[in-house]
Design an enzyme around this catalytic site. Structure first.
Site, mmCIF file in Angstrom:
data_model
loop_
_atom_site.group_PDB
_atom_site.id
_atom_site.type_symbol
_atom_site.label_atom_id
_atom_site.label_comp_id
_atom_site.label_asym_id
_atom_site.label_seq_id
_atom_site.Cartn_x
_atom_site.Cartn_y
_atom_site.Cartn_z
ATOM 1 N N SER A 9 0.833 -1.196 0.000
ATOM 2 C CA SER A 9 0.000 0.000 0.000
ATOM 3 C C SER A 9 0.867 1.245 0.000
ATOM 4 C CB SER A 9 -0.913 0.005 1.237
ATOM 5 O OG SER A 9 -1.577 1.247 1.364
ATOM 6 N N HIS A 10 0.295 2.340 -0.440
ATOM 7 C CA HIS A 10 0.991 3.621 -0.368
ATOM 8 C C HIS A 10 1.117 4.113 1.075
ATOM 9 C CE1 HIS A 10 0.414 3.690 -4.683
ATOM 10 N NE2 HIS A 10 1.091 4.811 -4.762
ATOM 11 N N SER A 11 0.313 3.549 1.950
ATOM 12 C CA SER A 11 0.300 3.980 3.350
ATOM 13 C C SER A 11 0.726 2.839 4.265
ATOM 14 C CB SER A 11 -1.107 4.448 3.739
ATOM 15 O OG SER A 11 -1.229 4.587 5.143
ATOM 16 N N SER A 70 0.577 2.589 -9.050
ATOM 17 C CA SER A 70 2.024 2.585 -8.879
ATOM 18 C C SER A 70 2.472 1.509 -7.898
ATOM 19 C CB SER A 70 2.513 3.960 -8.412
ATOM 20 O OG SER A 70 1.896 4.345 -7.199
#
Length: 239
Positions: A9-11, A70
């Site tokens: 995840s981006h987070s 991404s």
């Protein structure tokens, strides 16, 4: 050995939280968070994903799930860096992150192989989309009398119970049911949906006081009804 999962995840907080959630239903599965950048920012890290794969791989393979475009690209890059023999055991699932991770975790917990875990993860989106229509096939208020077990001319067993646990058929009981039904040699539906699919069961939204109706057909049909009845009467261990 069980298939391991890596949540990309981006987070970092999102990945950690999803691992915590899925871990409630799959306590024996390696759930590794690979969220955020190396310095703790929002983004993805090739190194975190590579390290996550190494940690999650207990010998049965690893499934990666990613949130945004991404993140998918970075996960694909991590796969490219693997040795040829490793690539056969590492798969990136084309699945929604939350629903896919939960479905994959439950499948891995029940001992399913790599292909089956990927399949269940990728089926999560379709299950969610079709749940409303399918659940309407057997509404709770159309169920037969509680605790009345019937068998029709085709050998289908059917029984119903009232849910007594305060939260009803929420995520944890849904996982308990799906895991209990997974290895049984029977076709099992619960209020019109697949009784072996945790995602389908969760979409029913059954609350305390609602009626759960099971229909089962096959060699293990009687066992399925007995096991489910025991779980419902015990409130899934929540009362």
């Amino acid at each position: 050995m069980r298939v391991g999962l890596v949540i990309v995840s981006h987070s970092d907080k999102l990945a950690e939280g999803l691992c915590e959630l899925a871990g409630q239903m799959a306590p024996d599965v390696a759930l590794i968070a690979a969220g955020g950048t190396d310095d703790g920012g929002i983004g993805t890290s090739l190194e975190k994903i590579q390290a996550g794969i190494a940690r999650a791989d207990g010998g049965a393979g690893v499934v990666l799930l990613a949130d945004l475009g991404s993140a998918v690209m970075t996960a694909e890059m991590a796969l490219e860096f693997l040795e040829e023999d490793q690539r056969e055991k590492i798969r990136l699932a084309d699945a929604p992150l939350v629903e896919g991770a939960v479905a994959a975790a439950v499948a891995a917990q029940t001992g399913q192989d790599l292909a089956a875990v990927v399949r269940d993860a990728e089926a999560a989106a379709a299950s969610m989309a079709g749940a409303a229509a399918e659940s309407g096939a057997a509404p709770a208020d159309a169920a037969p009398e509680l605790d009345d077990i019937d068998q029709d001319d085709t050998g289908v067993l059917e029984a119903s119970w009232e849910l007594i646990n305060p939260m009803g058929l929420h995520a944890r009981p849904a996982a308990v049911v799906a895991q209990a039904m997974a290895d049984l040699d029977a076709d099992i539906t619960i209020n019109g949906v697949d009784g072996k699919s945790v995602m389908m069961l969760m979409t029913l939204g059954l609350k305390a006081g609602d009626t759960l109706t099971v229909s089962a057909h096959g060699p293990d049909a009687e066992r399925a009804v007995e096991m489910l009845g025991l779980e419902v009467r015990n409130g899934f261990g929540e009362i």
